[in-house]
Design an enzyme around this catalytic site. Structure first.
Site, PDB file in Angstrom:
ATOM      1  N   GLU A   1       0.837  -1.212   0.000  1.00  0.00           N
ATOM      2  CA  GLU A   1       0.000   0.000   0.000  1.00  0.00           C
ATOM      3  C   GLU A   1       0.867   1.255   0.000  1.00  0.00           C
ATOM      4  OE1 GLU A   1      -2.873  -0.355   3.217  1.00  0.00           O
ATOM      5  OE2 GLU A   1      -4.158  -1.521   1.931  1.00  0.00           O
TER       6      GLU A   1
ATOM      7  N   GLU B   1      -5.434  -8.239  -1.111  1.00  0.00           N
ATOM      8  CA  GLU B   1      -6.136  -8.055   0.167  1.00  0.00           C
ATOM      9  C   GLU B   1      -7.587  -7.739  -0.114  1.00  0.00           C
ATOM     10  OE1 GLU B   1      -4.627  -5.249   3.074  1.00  0.00           O
ATOM     11  OE2 GLU B   1      -2.562  -5.796   2.594  1.00  0.00           O
TER      12      GLU B   1
HETATM   13  P1  P53 Z   1      -7.125  -3.133   9.463  1.00  0.00           P
HETATM   14  C1  P53 Z   1      -6.535   1.051   6.644  1.00  0.00           C
HETATM   15  C2  P53 Z   1      -5.792   1.310   7.779  1.00  0.00           C
HETATM   16  C3  P53 Z   1      -4.592   0.680   7.988  1.00  0.00           C
HETATM   17  C4  P53 Z   1      -4.120  -0.226   7.041  1.00  0.00           C
HETATM   18  O1  P53 Z   1      -6.850  -2.989   7.925  1.00  0.00           O
HETATM   19  C5  P53 Z   1      -4.852  -0.487   5.917  1.00  0.00           C
HETATM   20  C6  P53 Z   1      -6.077   0.125   5.721  1.00  0.00           C
HETATM   21  C7  P53 Z   1      -6.979  -0.188   4.579  1.00  0.00           C
HETATM   22  O2  P53 Z   1      -6.590   0.082   3.332  1.00  0.00           O
HETATM   23  O3  P53 Z   1      -4.370  -1.279   4.981  1.00  0.00           O
HETATM   24  C8  P53 Z   1      -4.382  -2.673   4.869  1.00  0.00           C
HETATM   25  O4  P53 Z   1      -6.136  -4.104   9.985  1.00  0.00           O
HETATM   26  C9  P53 Z   1      -3.052  -3.219   5.230  1.00  0.00           C
HETATM   27  C10 P53 Z   1      -3.097  -4.315   6.231  1.00  0.00           C
HETATM   28  C11 P53 Z   1      -4.281  -4.125   7.150  1.00  0.00           C
HETATM   29  C12 P53 Z   1      -5.542  -4.196   6.319  1.00  0.00           C
HETATM   30  O5  P53 Z   1      -5.541  -3.173   5.372  1.00  0.00           O
HETATM   31  O6  P53 Z   1      -6.969  -1.780  10.040  1.00  0.00           O
HETATM   32  O7  P53 Z   1      -2.240  -3.567   4.139  1.00  0.00           O
HETATM   33  O8  P53 Z   1      -1.875  -4.349   6.899  1.00  0.00           O
HETATM   34  O9  P53 Z   1      -4.311  -5.004   8.211  1.00  0.00           O
HETATM   35  C13 P53 Z   1      -6.815  -4.109   7.097  1.00  0.00           C
HETATM   36  O10 P53 Z   1      -8.519  -3.650   9.587  1.00  0.00           O
END
Ligand code: P53
Length: 480
Positions: free
Chosen positions: A185, A378
């Site tokens: 990301e 993801e």
């Molecule tokens: P979580 C939002 C906030 C932080 C990370 O998020 C994020 C996102 C969404 O785009 O990105 C990804 O755990 C990331 C993962 C993460 C997943 O989204 O806050 O690549 O590391 O765990 C889900 O629910």
């Protein structure tokens, strides 16, 4: 007219799941690992300010709880965990390397053999079950020593340290790993700069300038990685990785449509460089307006041009919504991406708006824009699970979310002709949430007995979705 547009999921489609070292490994100082950025990010109310680089926390203290230190202890459970993925019939498993496990300080001249050996063991375990590893080189992960000494990705020196890491891992794992992602990301750098790039801001500095300079360093590092990768093994496939989702306009007012286009460009910017090989004009113009003068080296332009990615990978959870009218204020909570509430969509318990057709829209936008194969690395639903006494969870809500998104994917492939290499659901085994630091926000097919405060036996158990996904893979997406 070509007839080779797939009717459903193509043969050899890479079904699987995804994790990241920083959210599942634990063992945060074991095997000579150095401290990583995520290790100083606490759970609780201080988490967001730290993730944003606004609250300086360069060491751990005794007041806070740091969920990464043990996480789900994948460090000691990986054999059992990969066996479960094998049982589901996974074709691929996305995981990330902890940089500080391989170079504990980041600037060491020699890598840490124990760290390298750990990933060798993991890859061997995957290959035993016919699972192709898909490796994210950095997923929210910088050795803290580099944050303290050179300000992390602010510094051009990071490109050299990243290059050193890539040389080592590409050579070491060249016969075990084929698919690589350079930065998880990459656009997260703009939204959560500490976790995205190890940035901590000083009072009064031009944050935008710091962020885009760091972005330039990551983009150059990504191009260098691609170059090194193709030299070491021409069979390697290197991808970029975008936190994707189209931004919808709140109304059909042209001002709203324009605003949504600008919002999308903020994110596309990174992939435009990684995939097309040059800075887009709209970005150059924006730098002018913001008075940002990027420090570049002579080699950069050519390097970016000649080393574009082989495929486009992305995460997709929810669509986004914006308005040009400052009076429209219905914002959702709980996401790094600020977005308005969409009256046509239902949201998860964390306010993420569920939009399967949005996935098809995003796939088409990316494929139209870049004309390169896509990989969804993801997708999934973070939800509260209530297990029975055996750890079994009846997670029909998760099955429903995934089923609808897989159907949308299938439409994008068979109706729109989008080329998609694979699909890895996020957090295939429960792990720590990146955004909130909670365990309670679960994504997995496999339940892990652990709570937000760190209590629990760490026992793994299969949820209902485990059996459902096994069938999906077995039938190559025909039985959903
Ligand atoms: P979580 C939002 C906030 C932080 C990370 O998020 C994020 C996102 C969404 O785009 O990105 C990804 O755990 C990331 C993962 C993460 C997943 O989204 O806050 O690549 O590391 O765990 C889900 O629910």
């Amino acid at each position: 007219m070509s007839n080779d547009i797939a009717k459903g999921f193509p043969k050899g489609f890479l079904w699987g799941g995804a994790t990241a070292a920083n959210q599942c490994e634990g063992g945060y100082l074991e095997g000579n690992k150095g401290l990583s950025t995520v290790d100083v990010v606490p759970a609780g109310k201080d988490r967001f300010p730290v993730l944003k680089g606004e609250m300086k926390m360069l060491e751990c203290d005794s007041e806070h709880f740091y969920p990464s230190h043990e996480a789900i202890d994948f460090y000691h459970h990986y054999k059992e965990d990969i066996a479960l993925l094998g049982e589901m019939g996974f074709k691929t498993f996305r995981l990330s390397l902890s940089w500080a496990r391989i170079f504990p300080n980041g600037d060491d001249t020699e890598p840490n053999e124990e760290g390298l050996k750990f990933y060798d063991d993991i890859f061997d375990e995957c290959l035993k079950y016919g699972i192709e590893p898909l490796v994210t080189i950095t997923h929210f992960d910088v050795p803290m020593h580099l944050v303290k000494t050179i300000g992390s990705w602010r510094s051009r020196k990071m490109v050299d340290y990243y290059e050193r890491l890539c040389e080592v891992i590409f050579n070491r794992y060249k016969d075990k790993v084929k698919y690589w992602l350079t930065f998880n990301e990459i656009n997260m750098l703009l939204h959560l700069p500490f976790i995205g790039a190890g940035l901590v801001f000083e009072d009064g500095e031009n944050q935008e300038a710091v962020k885009y300079q760091a972005a330039h360093h990551q983009l150059v590092a990504s191009a260098k990685a691609t170059k090194i990768a193709h030299r070491i093994n021409p069979e390697f496939k290197i991808g970029c990785m975008l936190a994707a989702a189209n931004t919808y306009p709140f109304t059909c007012a042209p001002e709203d449509v324009w605003k949504s286009m600008e919002k999308d460009r903020e994110n596309y910017f990174f992939i435009d460089v990684q995939s097309r090989g040059e800075y887009p004009n709209y970005a150059k113009k924006m730098f002018e307006r913001l008075n940002i003068k990027l420090a570049m080296e002579d080699e950069d332009e050519e390097l970016l041009k000649n080393n574009t990615v082989d495929f486009i990978s992305f995460s997709y959870y929810a669509s986004r919504l914006t308005s040009a009218d400052p009076n429209v204020k219905a914002e959702t909570s709980g996401n790094a991406f600020k977005t308005l509430r969409n009256p046509h969509l239902k949201a998860s318990e964390w306010g993420w708006q569920i939009d399967p057709l949005g996935l098809r829209i995003t796939m088409n936008s990316l494929y139209d824009r870049y004309q390169k194969p896509l990989f969804i690395v993801e997708n999934g639903l973070g939800a509260v699970d209530i297990p029975d006494e055996n750890g079994y969870v009846e997670d029909d809500y998760r099955i429903e979310y995934l089923r609808k998104h897989i159907k949308a994917m299938k439409d994008a492939i068979s109706i729109d002709g989008v080329e998609l290499w694979g699909y890895t659901t996020w957090g295939c085994i429960d792990l720590v949430s990146a955004g909130t630091g909670e365990m309670k926000k679960r994504y997995g097919f496999i339940y892990v007995d652990k709570d937000n405060e760190g209590n629990g036996t760490l026992k793994r158990s299969r949820k209902k979705s485990f059996y459902w996904y096994k069938k999906v893979i077995e039938t190559n997406g025909e039985v959903l």
